[in-house]
Design a protein around this motif. Structure first.
Motif, PDB file in Angstrom:
ATOM      1  N   THR A 222       1.187 -21.431  22.376  1.00  0.00           N
ATOM      2  CA  THR A 222       2.307 -22.005  21.631  1.00  0.00           C
ATOM      3  C   THR A 222       2.293 -23.525  21.707  1.00  0.00           C
ATOM      4  OG1 THR A 222       3.638 -20.032  22.058  1.00  0.00           O
ATOM      5  CG2 THR A 222       4.815 -22.025  21.398  1.00  0.00           C
TER       6      THR A 222
ATOM      7  N   ALA B 258       5.463 -20.420  34.724  1.00  0.00           N
ATOM      8  CA  ALA B 258       5.633 -19.521  33.580  1.00  0.00           C
ATOM      9  C   ALA B 258       6.525 -18.314  33.859  1.00  0.00           C
ATOM     10  CB  ALA B 258       4.273 -19.031  33.056  1.00  0.00           C
TER      11      ALA B 258
ATOM     12  N   GLN C 123       0.078 -17.240  26.820  1.00  0.00           N
ATOM     13  CA  GLN C 123       0.877 -17.276  25.588  1.00  0.00           C
ATOM     14  C   GLN C 123       1.609 -18.606  25.439  1.00  0.00           C
ATOM     15  OE1 GLN C 123       0.997 -15.164  22.966  1.00  0.00           O
ATOM     16  NE2 GLN C 123      -0.709 -14.164  24.033  1.00  0.00           N
ATOM     17  N   ARG C 124       2.103 -19.126  26.534  1.00  0.00           N
ATOM     18  CA  ARG C 124       2.779 -20.430  26.487  1.00  0.00           C
ATOM     19  C   ARG C 124       1.796 -21.531  26.096  1.00  0.00           C
ATOM     20  NH1 ARG C 124       5.780 -22.833  31.758  1.00  0.00           N
ATOM     21  NH2 ARG C 124       3.628 -23.256  32.360  1.00  0.00           N
TER      22      ARG C 124
ATOM     23  N   TRP D  95       1.804 -14.497  30.378  1.00  0.00           N
ATOM     24  CA  TRP D  95       2.854 -15.428  29.942  1.00  0.00           C
ATOM     25  C   TRP D  95       2.329 -16.860  29.892  1.00  0.00           C
ATOM     26  CZ3 TRP D  95       7.340 -13.390  33.539  1.00  0.00           C
ATOM     27  CH2 TRP D  95       7.782 -12.156  33.046  1.00  0.00           C
ATOM     28  N   TYR D  96       1.536 -17.228  30.894  1.00  0.00           N
ATOM     29  CA  TYR D  96       0.996 -18.585  30.927  1.00  0.00           C
ATOM     30  C   TYR D  96       0.082 -18.827  29.730  1.00  0.00           C
ATOM     31  CZ  TYR D  96      -1.380 -22.791  32.456  1.00  0.00           C
ATOM     32  OH  TYR D  96      -1.898 -24.066  32.505  1.00  0.00           O
TER      33      TYR D  96
ATOM     34  N   SER E  72      13.921 -21.069  27.835  1.00  0.00           N
ATOM     35  CA  SER E  72      12.624 -21.717  27.771  1.00  0.00           C
ATOM     36  C   SER E  72      11.716 -20.942  26.825  1.00  0.00           C
ATOM     37  CB  SER E  72      11.977 -21.767  29.159  1.00  0.00           C
ATOM     38  OG  SER E  72      12.720 -22.581  30.026  1.00  0.00           O
ATOM     39  N   MET E  73      10.638 -21.574  26.418  1.00  0.00           N
ATOM     40  CA  MET E  73       9.697 -20.946  25.498  1.00  0.00           C
ATOM     41  C   MET E  73       9.168 -19.629  26.057  1.00  0.00           C
ATOM     42  SD  MET E  73       6.399 -22.806  23.817  1.00  0.00           S
ATOM     43  CE  MET E  73       7.446 -24.151  23.295  1.00  0.00           C
ATOM     44  N   HIS E  74       9.202 -18.586  25.277  1.00  0.00           N
ATOM     45  CA  HIS E  74       8.694 -17.249  25.601  1.00  0.00           C
ATOM     46  C   HIS E  74       9.583 -16.480  26.569  1.00  0.00           C
ATOM     47  CE1 HIS E  74       5.075 -17.662  23.320  1.00  0.00           C
ATOM     48  NE2 HIS E  74       4.668 -18.687  24.029  1.00  0.00           N
ATOM     49  N   ASP E  75      10.584 -17.136  27.145  1.00  0.00           N
ATOM     50  CA  ASP E  75      11.456 -16.412  28.063  1.00  0.00           C
ATOM     51  C   ASP E  75      12.531 -15.696  27.260  1.00  0.00           C
ATOM     52  OD1 ASP E  75      12.173 -15.512  30.503  1.00  0.00           O
ATOM     53  OD2 ASP E  75      13.110 -17.363  31.190  1.00  0.00           O
TER      54      ASP E  75
END
Length: 318
Positions: A247, A99, A243-244, A240-241, A42-45
Motif C-alpha cells: 500500500t 504492523a 500488505q502495508r 500484514w507487514y 491505521s492502514m490495514h487495521d
C-alpha cells in the motif's frame, strides 16, 4: 509457559474469549462518533463500531477502575506521609510487533479515556521520536537494526518519563517522520502535565540485565502503571507487514521526499520479495529476540486473528 493456554494451572492470566470480554462493557457508553473510526484507524487495521463496543469499551471501563484505585492509593499514601506533592500522571504502555496495530489501539484508547467524566487530559507519545537520528544509526552500523533496543536513545527516553512522573511542565518529546524515516530537526511534542499518558512502542516492555552490584537499572516500563501487549501469530504479522508495504508503494513512497521512494516503481513480485526480506532481516528478528519475550510482562494481552479482529483477552491476575 503459553499465557494463552487457559488450562495452565499456574497461569498468571485470566483468559477471556471475545464474547466473555464483551459482556464486561456493562453500561459503559459509546462516546465515539461514526466518523471518527477512519481517523483513528491505521492502514490495514480493522476498527469499527463492533470492535470498539466489544473490546475497547470494556477495556476503557477496566482502566477507569485501575486509575481510580491508583489515585485513591496515592492520596492515602500522601496523607500517611504528610506530603502535598501534585498527583503524577497515570502512564499506560502499549507494546507489540511492527504492523500489529499498536497505533490504532493507542489512538482509540486516548479518544475513549479523554471522554471520561470529568474529561481527563490524555496525551499520546510514541517512542519513534526517541530513535537515534538516521545519521547516528548509519555511523554506528545500526540502520538494519532500527527498532531494536540499541537503536533508541534510552537515556533520553528515561529522562522524559522521569520528568513526566515528577510532574514537570512542559516536557518535550522529539518528533519522528515516517516519510523521511528520521527525527525531525527542531520539532517537539510538548506534554504538559496530563492526567493520563499513553506511551506506544515496540520495545517499551524491554528489561535490562540484572546488575551484579545490586544497584537499580531503570527501564522504560518502571514508569508504567498499566501495560498492554498486542499479539498475533508471526505468519499473520508478516502478511500484514507485506500488505502495508504494498500500500505504501502505491501511495507514500511516490513522494520524492520519502526515504523509500526508490521502491515506488517495484512490480508486485519485486515489492513482495523486498518487503519479505526487510521483515525477515529486521522486524522478525526484532520480534523474536526482543519484543515477544516481553509479552508475559504486560498487564493485559490482546490477541488478534488474521482478520485483525481481537479474539482473546488475557488479564494479569492481582
Amino acid at each position: 509457559m503459553d499465557i494463552r493456554a487457559p488450562d495452565q494451572r499456574y497461569n498468571p492470566y485470566r483468559i477471556f474469549s471475545r464474547e466473555q470480554w464483551a459482556e464486561l462493557r456493562n453500561d459503559t457508553p459509546m462516546t465515539l462518533e461514526p466518523g471518527e473510526f477512519s481517523r483513528l484507524r491505521s492502514m490495514h487495521d480493522r476498527l469499527d463500531l463492533k470492535e470498539v463496543e466489544e473490546i475497547y469499551l470494556p477495556l476503557s471501563r477496566l482502566l477507569s477502575i485501575y486509575v481510580d484505585a491508583t489515585q485513591r492509593l496515592y492520596y492515602a499514601q500522601r496523607q500517611f506521609l504528610g506530603i502535598r506533592d501534585r498527583k503524577v500522571p497515570y502512564i499506560i504502555g502499549i507494546a507489540g510487533s511492527a504492523a500489529v496495530g499498536k497505533s490504532t489501539s493507542a489512538r482509540v484508547l486516548q479518544a475513549l479515556l479523554a471522554r471520561w467524566s470529568p474529561r481527563p487530559k490524555v496525551d499520546l507519545v510514541t517512542t519513534d521520536g526517541f530513535l537515534y537520528p538516521k545519521a547516528v544509526l548509519e555511523r554506528e552500523g545500526l540502520m538494519q537494526k532500527k527498532g531494536f533496543p540499541e537503536s533508541y536513545d534510552r537515556a533520553r527516553l528515561l529522562s522524559f518519563l522521569s520528568d513526566i512522573k515528577a510532574g514537570r511542565s512542559p516536557v518535550r518529546a522529539p518528533v519522528y517522520s515516517h516519510l523521511t524515516y528520521d527525527i525531525v530537526p527542531n520539532q517537539w511534542q510538548e506534554v504538559d502535565q496530563p492526567d493520563i499518558l499513553i506511551v506506544e512502542g515496540v520495545n517499551v516492555l524491554q528489561t535490562a540485565p540484572l546488575p551484579r552490584h545490586g544497584k537499580a537499572v531503570p527501564v522504560v516500563s518502571d514508569f508504567f502503571d498499566f501495560s498492554i501487549y498486542i499479539d498475533a501469530d508471526v505468519s499473520v504479522l508478516r502478511d500484514w507487514y507485506v500488505q502495508r508495504f504494498l500500500t505504501f508503494r502505491d501511495t507514500a513512497f511516490h513522494d520524492p521526499r520519502s526515504y523509500f521512494h526508490r521502491y515506488s516503481l517495484l512490480s508486485d513480485d519485486e515489492a513482495i520479495a523486498t518487503a519479505t526480506a526487510i521483515w525477515e532481516r529486521t522486524n522478525f528478528a526484532n520480534l523474536e529476540e526482543n519484543i515477544l519475550p516481553t509479552r508475559p510482562r504486560a498487564t493485559l494481552i490482546l490477541t488478534k486473528g488474521a482478520d485483525h479482529v481481537i479474539e482473546t483477552v488475557a488479564l494479569r491476575r492481582l
